[in-house]
Motif scaffolding. Structure first.
Motif, PDB file in Angstrom:
ATOM      1  N   GLU A 230       1.074  -1.064   0.141  1.00 15.37           N
ATOM      2  CA  GLU A 230      -0.013   0.067  -0.023  1.00 15.37           C
ATOM      3  C   GLU A 230       0.929   1.062   0.137  1.00 15.37           C
ATOM      4  O   GLU A 230       0.497   2.415  -0.331  1.00 15.37           O
ATOM      5  N   GLN A 231       2.108   1.153   0.331  1.00 13.10           N
ATOM      6  CA  GLN A 231       3.107   2.412   0.723  1.00 13.10           C
ATOM      7  C   GLN A 231       3.126   3.035  -0.894  1.00 13.10           C
ATOM      8  O   GLN A 231       2.993   4.311  -1.031  1.00 13.10           O
ATOM      9  N   GLY A 232       3.230   2.070  -1.789  1.00 13.73           N
ATOM     10  CA  GLY A 232       3.333   2.722  -3.139  1.00 13.73           C
ATOM     11  C   GLY A 232       1.885   3.593  -3.638  1.00 13.73           C
ATOM     12  O   GLY A 232       2.021   4.647  -4.273  1.00 13.73           O
ATOM     13  N   GLN A 233       0.808   2.960  -3.527  1.00 15.65           N
ATOM     14  CA  GLN A 233      -0.278   3.816  -3.624  1.00 15.65           C
ATOM     15  C   GLN A 233      -0.749   4.949  -2.846  1.00 15.65           C
ATOM     16  O   GLN A 233      -1.281   6.015  -3.337  1.00 15.65           O
ATOM     17  N   ASN A 244       4.470  16.568  -0.881  1.00 17.08           N
ATOM     18  CA  ASN A 244       5.790  16.249  -0.782  1.00 17.08           C
ATOM     19  C   ASN A 244       5.696  14.612  -0.345  1.00 17.08           C
ATOM     20  O   ASN A 244       5.882  14.559   0.755  1.00 17.08           O
ATOM     21  N   PRO A 245       6.174  13.605  -1.265  1.00 18.77           N
ATOM     22  CA  PRO A 245       6.037  12.253  -0.802  1.00 18.77           C
ATOM     23  C   PRO A 245       7.404  11.808  -0.313  1.00 18.77           C
ATOM     24  O   PRO A 245       8.252  11.919  -1.226  1.00 18.77           O
ATOM     25  N   ILE A 246       7.305  11.281   0.892  1.00 19.16           N
ATOM     26  CA  ILE A 246       8.784  10.910   1.570  1.00 19.16           C
ATOM     27  C   ILE A 246       8.552   9.416   1.846  1.00 19.16           C
ATOM     28  O   ILE A 246       7.534   9.039   2.667  1.00 19.16           O
ATOM     29  N   ALA A 247       9.269   8.462   1.283  1.00 16.94           N
ATOM     30  CA  ALA A 247       9.311   7.298   1.564  1.00 16.94           C
ATOM     31  C   ALA A 247      10.235   6.470   2.731  1.00 16.94           C
ATOM     32  O   ALA A 247      11.321   6.712   2.340  1.00 16.94           O
ATOM     33  N   ILE A 248       9.687   5.818   3.431  1.00 15.50           N
ATOM     34  CA  ILE A 248      10.877   5.286   4.327  1.00 15.50           C
ATOM     35  C   ILE A 248      11.034   3.863   3.802  1.00 15.50           C
ATOM     36  O   ILE A 248      10.136   3.112   3.699  1.00 15.50           O
ATOM     37  N   PRO A 249      12.370   3.552   3.587  1.00 14.08           N
ATOM     38  CA  PRO A 249      12.799   2.286   3.087  1.00 14.08           C
ATOM     39  C   PRO A 249      12.760   1.232   4.231  1.00 14.08           C
ATOM     40  O   PRO A 249      13.132   1.628   5.346  1.00 14.08           O
ATOM     41  N   PHE A 271       9.215   0.701  -4.764  1.00 10.88           N
ATOM     42  CA  PHE A 271       9.781   1.786  -5.305  1.00 10.88           C
ATOM     43  C   PHE A 271       9.935   1.296  -6.937  1.00 10.88           C
ATOM     44  O   PHE A 271      10.284   2.208  -7.656  1.00 10.88           O
ATOM     45  N   ASP A 272      10.145   0.209  -7.102  1.00  7.71           N
ATOM     46  CA  ASP A 272      10.321  -0.422  -8.438  1.00  7.71           C
ATOM     47  C   ASP A 272       8.943  -0.716  -9.558  1.00  7.71           C
ATOM     48  O   ASP A 272       8.942  -0.151 -10.750  1.00  7.71           O
ATOM     49  N   LYS A 273       8.093  -1.347  -8.880  1.00  6.32           N
ATOM     50  CA  LYS A 273       7.081  -1.839  -9.543  1.00  6.32           C
ATOM     51  C   LYS A 273       5.522  -1.037  -9.371  1.00  6.32           C
ATOM     52  O   LYS A 273       4.580  -1.222 -10.269  1.00  6.32           O
ATOM     53  N   ASP A 278       8.120   9.849  -8.787  1.00  5.33           N
ATOM     54  CA  ASP A 278       9.149   9.797  -8.222  1.00  5.33           C
ATOM     55  C   ASP A 278       9.057  10.247  -6.853  1.00  5.33           C
ATOM     56  O   ASP A 278       8.126  11.514  -6.490  1.00  5.33           O
ATOM     57  N   VAL A 279       9.827   9.949  -5.877  1.00  2.00           N
ATOM     58  CA  VAL A 279       9.370  10.224  -4.586  1.00  2.00           C
ATOM     59  C   VAL A 279      10.969  10.485  -3.765  1.00  2.00           C
ATOM     60  O   VAL A 279      12.013   9.831  -4.434  1.00  2.00           O
ATOM     61  N   ASN A 280      10.918  11.076  -2.678  1.00  7.51           N
ATOM     62  CA  ASN A 280      12.145  11.315  -1.927  1.00  7.51           C
ATOM     63  C   ASN A 280      12.092  10.067  -0.990  1.00  7.51           C
ATOM     64  O   ASN A 280      11.442   9.700  -0.177  1.00  7.51           O
ATOM     65  N   ILE A 281      13.649   9.244  -0.946  1.00  6.54           N
ATOM     66  CA  ILE A 281      13.650   8.284  -0.030  1.00  6.54           C
ATOM     67  C   ILE A 281      15.020   8.508   0.643  1.00  6.54           C
ATOM     68  O   ILE A 281      16.286   8.452   0.060  1.00  6.54           O
ATOM     69  N   PRO A 282      15.105   8.921   1.768  1.00  7.46           N
ATOM     70  CA  PRO A 282      16.048   9.129   2.556  1.00  7.46           C
ATOM     71  C   PRO A 282      16.997   7.713   3.029  1.00  7.46           C
ATOM     72  O   PRO A 282      16.205   6.704   3.518  1.00  7.46           O
ATOM     73  N   ILE A 283      18.032   7.837   2.961  1.00  4.95           N
ATOM     74  CA  ILE A 283      19.105   6.574   3.171  1.00  4.95           C
ATOM     75  C   ILE A 283      20.018   6.881   4.197  1.00  4.95           C
ATOM     76  O   ILE A 283      20.727   7.791   4.084  1.00  4.95           O
ATOM     77  N   THR A 284      19.970   6.400   5.551  1.00  6.69           N
ATOM     78  CA  THR A 284      21.010   6.494   6.533  1.00  6.69           C
ATOM     79  C   THR A 284      22.289   6.133   5.986  1.00  6.69           C
ATOM     80  O   THR A 284      22.615   5.156   5.192  1.00  6.69           O
ATOM     81  N   ILE A 285      23.425   7.061   6.423  1.00  7.92           N
ATOM     82  CA  ILE A 285      24.725   6.670   5.978  1.00  7.92           C
ATOM     83  C   ILE A 285      25.148   5.796   6.930  1.00  7.92           C
ATOM     84  O   ILE A 285      25.557   6.156   8.225  1.00  7.92           O
TER      85      ILE A 285
END
Length: 358
Positions: A230-233, A244-249, A271-273, A278-285
């Motif tokens: 459901e995250q994609g929808q 402003n869509p921000i997605a938690i991976p 995120f692929d299918k 296009d959304v913002n995906i924060p990735i922790t370093i």
């Protein structure tokens, strides 16, 4: 499809108007059960209750409790709710809610006259356990900003089951709750994600919105067979309404299942299918070995071409949780056992602070 047993209430461990945690005697064994007083009335020690025991008998993690269907000592109740919108429709448990969209709702015209989310940041997670670390990091740094939590109907339907939400509300860390679809029990009831988002902006006056299902998630090990899809929808809906869509991976290095190592196959599928924008995906370093695996997954699936990937320096999640006296657990693991999972939600908050707020 359903297993029912009769039990006797032995003790009440905790009780309020929304949820009762009780112990029942079922065929000589003392077992845990939950009761929703607004649906079945309050119970007392000695009451004879009918229980749904299906999930426990199947040894399920999701929904794995007994639930009171009916109290044989308290069979009747009167309708005391406004509104005309039904949730859990056409089941023996259908309830009426005062939906914001209802013609008689004082918010009807607000919903009808909506134009845009005006780039309102909306953070979308997949598991309920992502809520607490996000809220802790965001509120510690933005105590005067308002957070609205939208709970979908992807897992638990009653908001009352969430101890996380109850705790965060009591601490003043969530300002309002919204339940959509067949989920119920929020400060505001909505029919779908679109009106839920509109409610967050126009009625709750939120500065940021967090969306996820309630406690529980269903997965099957297949590419598309999980409720977190459901995250994609939802991300599509945010973009469609001008947010402003921000997605938690979903990220973990503690999960023993290979498909959930690094970026979970669930997140890669979404995120692929699934998501169409296009959304913002924060990735922790993270340290180099872990970060390299994540970068490889992003590249292999061309996610870095489809979305805005932002690498966030963040080592404060645990500190933020401890600041508010909050504890977290997901899939049976606490912060120290699966820090990357919780850091991922926290980093969405730090991303917002860098990009979306003055």
């Amino acid at each position: 499809m359903i297993s029912k047993k009769v039990g006797i209430v032995e003790s009440i461990k905790s009780s309020d108007d929304n949820l009762e945690d009780i112990r029942v005697n079922v065929s000589g064994q003392i077992q845990r059960a939950y009761n929703y007083p607004k649906m079945t009335g309050k119970v007392a020690v000695g009451d004879e209750v009918i229980l749904n025991t299906t999930a426990v008998e199947l040894s399920l993690g999701t929904g794995g409790y007994h639930f009171v269907i009916s109290n044989l000592k308290n069979m009747e109740s009167d309708l005391d709710s406004a509104g005309h919108i039904m949730k859990l429709r056409y089941t023996p448990y259908q309830i009426v809610v005062d939906s914001v969209e209802d013609h008689e709702s004082k918010y009807h015209d607000v919903i009808n006259n909506f134009e845009s989310l005006d780039n309102l940041p909306v953070v979308v997670g997949t598991l309920h356990s992502m809520l607490t670390p996000f809220v802790a990091s965001y509120k510690r740094n933005n105590p005067d900003k308002k957070i609205a939590y939208i709970m979908t109907d992807g897992a638990a339907l009653p908001l009352y089951l969430s101890m996380n939400v109850k705790n965060l509300k009591q601490k003043g860390l969530i300002d309002s709750t919204i339940t959509i679809g067949n989920a119920f029990g929020g400060d505001y009831e909505c029919i779908n994600i679109y009106t839920g988002l509109i409610t967050a902006k126009e009625i709750a006056k939120a500065d940021v919105v967090f969306v996820s299902m309630g406690p529980g998630i269903a997965g099957t090990g297949t590419k598309y067979g999980f409720t977190g899809i459901e995250q994609g929808q939802i991300l599509d809906a945010v973009k469609k309404l001008g947010g402003n869509p921000i997605a938690i991976p979903r990220i973990s290095f503690a999960d023993k299942r290979d498909r959930h190592q690094g970026i979970s196959h669930h997140s890669i599928t979404v995120f692929d299918k699934i998501v169409n924008v296009d959304v913002n995906i924060p990735i922790t370093i993270y340290e180099s070995q872990k970060l390299n695996k994540i970068k490889e997954q992003l590249k292999e699936n061309k996610l870095d071409e489809k979305h805005n990937i932002i690498f966030v320096e963040n080592n404060k999640c645990k500190e933020d949780l401890e600041y508010f006296g909050l504890k977290v657990k997901s899939m049976g693991r606490n912060y120290d056992e699966d820090s990357e999972f919780f850091d991922s939600a926290s980093s969405a908050a730090y991303y917002l602070m860098e990009v979306c707020h003055d």
